[in-house]
Structure formats: structure tokens, C-alpha cells
Write a protein that holds these residues in place. Sequence first.
Motif, mmCIF file in Angstrom:
data_model
loop_
_atom_site.group_PDB
_atom_site.id
_atom_site.type_symbol
_atom_site.label_atom_id
_atom_site.label_comp_id
_atom_site.label_asym_id
_atom_site.label_seq_id
_atom_site.Cartn_x
_atom_site.Cartn_y
_atom_site.Cartn_z
ATOM 1 N N TYR A 12 34.216 -30.518 -21.274
ATOM 2 C CA TYR A 12 35.097 -31.570 -20.766
ATOM 3 C C TYR A 12 36.532 -31.046 -20.708
ATOM 4 O O TYR A 12 37.002 -30.413 -21.654
ATOM 5 N N GLU A 18 40.953 -36.753 -10.627
ATOM 6 C CA GLU A 18 39.526 -36.924 -10.913
ATOM 7 C C GLU A 18 38.704 -37.128 -9.644
ATOM 8 O O GLU A 18 37.612 -36.563 -9.503
ATOM 9 N N LYS A 22 35.694 -34.755 -8.363
ATOM 10 C CA LYS A 22 34.367 -35.329 -8.142
ATOM 11 C C LYS A 22 33.845 -34.947 -6.756
ATOM 12 O O LYS A 22 32.684 -34.541 -6.610
ATOM 13 N N LEU A 32 29.685 -35.729 -11.907
ATOM 14 C CA LEU A 32 30.808 -35.845 -12.823
ATOM 15 C C LEU A 32 30.388 -36.642 -14.050
ATOM 16 O O LEU A 32 29.717 -37.666 -13.932
ATOM 17 N N HIS A 34 31.905 -38.115 -18.023
ATOM 18 C CA HIS A 34 33.151 -38.449 -18.714
ATOM 19 C C HIS A 34 33.033 -38.199 -20.207
ATOM 20 O O HIS A 34 32.034 -38.562 -20.825
ATOM 21 N N ARG A 39 38.937 -36.909 -20.331
ATOM 22 C CA ARG A 39 38.430 -35.607 -19.901
ATOM 23 C C ARG A 39 37.121 -35.794 -19.133
ATOM 24 O O ARG A 39 36.380 -36.729 -19.382
ATOM 25 N N VAL A 40 36.888 -34.870 -18.203
ATOM 26 C CA VAL A 40 35.663 -34.919 -17.411
ATOM 27 C C VAL A 40 34.986 -33.560 -17.421
ATOM 28 O O VAL A 40 35.609 -32.533 -17.686
#
Length: 135
Positions: A12, A18, A22, A32, A34, A39-40
Amino acid sequence: MANYVCSVRSNYVRVKDEQAFKEFLEDFECELIHGEDGRVGFICYNADGCTPYRYRDEESEAVPLVDCEEEIGRHLCEGEVLVIEEVGGEKMRFLVGVSYAYNHMGECLFVNMASALREKVASEWGALDVTAAAD
């Protein structure tokens, strides 16, 4: 003959945008995910069961996600390191473990677990026969 099948995921990280990240990942059939603190990361469930890839157009060759250092770097916030890990195999004939690390400047480091182990054995114990199962 068997096909290579793998699982791919990342750690992450903080990204600049974002939605843009993605959309970039969707080109590679990655989802994607989370984590904490905004954070991703991503996981990959592509139809082929192999390293995520995309085609730039109908006439081009496949471009693996791991070869897109500069594009990945543009998505990362300064100081972030995206780690992509892949494990897989072709039935039990051979198994693979690789990791890639990308920074926000588009630089990449790569580790192949079999090669890393051979180097470690050679440096710690000298010249020993470390033959992989697939050799």
C-alpha cells in the motif's frame, strides 16, 4: 505441458491521484485495493493467470506492468516505494518468486528469489552446487 499461473499484488502506498492510478491499473486488469491512512495498492486477477500486461494498440506487443517504471513513478507521492510481488509456477515443475520496487522517480529494483538465494549461498558458504528443481 502446463501453463504458468501466478498471483500478483502490491503493498500500500500514497498516490497523487487515486482515480488516475485506478485507471492506469485497469489497463492491466488489476484491481485497486485500499489500506490504512488513504494508502492504496492492487491485486491482479487477469484472465491469463500471468504477469499483468496491456497492449498499447492492436498491432503492438504486450507490455508488462513491471516494465512501466516511469508511468508507475508518476503516480507515486514523493518518498513512496511501490513493491510488486509475484509468485507462481508451472504445476510443480518450477516455482517463481520475484519482487519489484519502484520509487516516485521511476526507478526500479528487481529481486529474483532463486538468484538471490544462489548469491547468498555463494557469498556465505562458497561454491556449492545449488541446482534449482527446474535446471
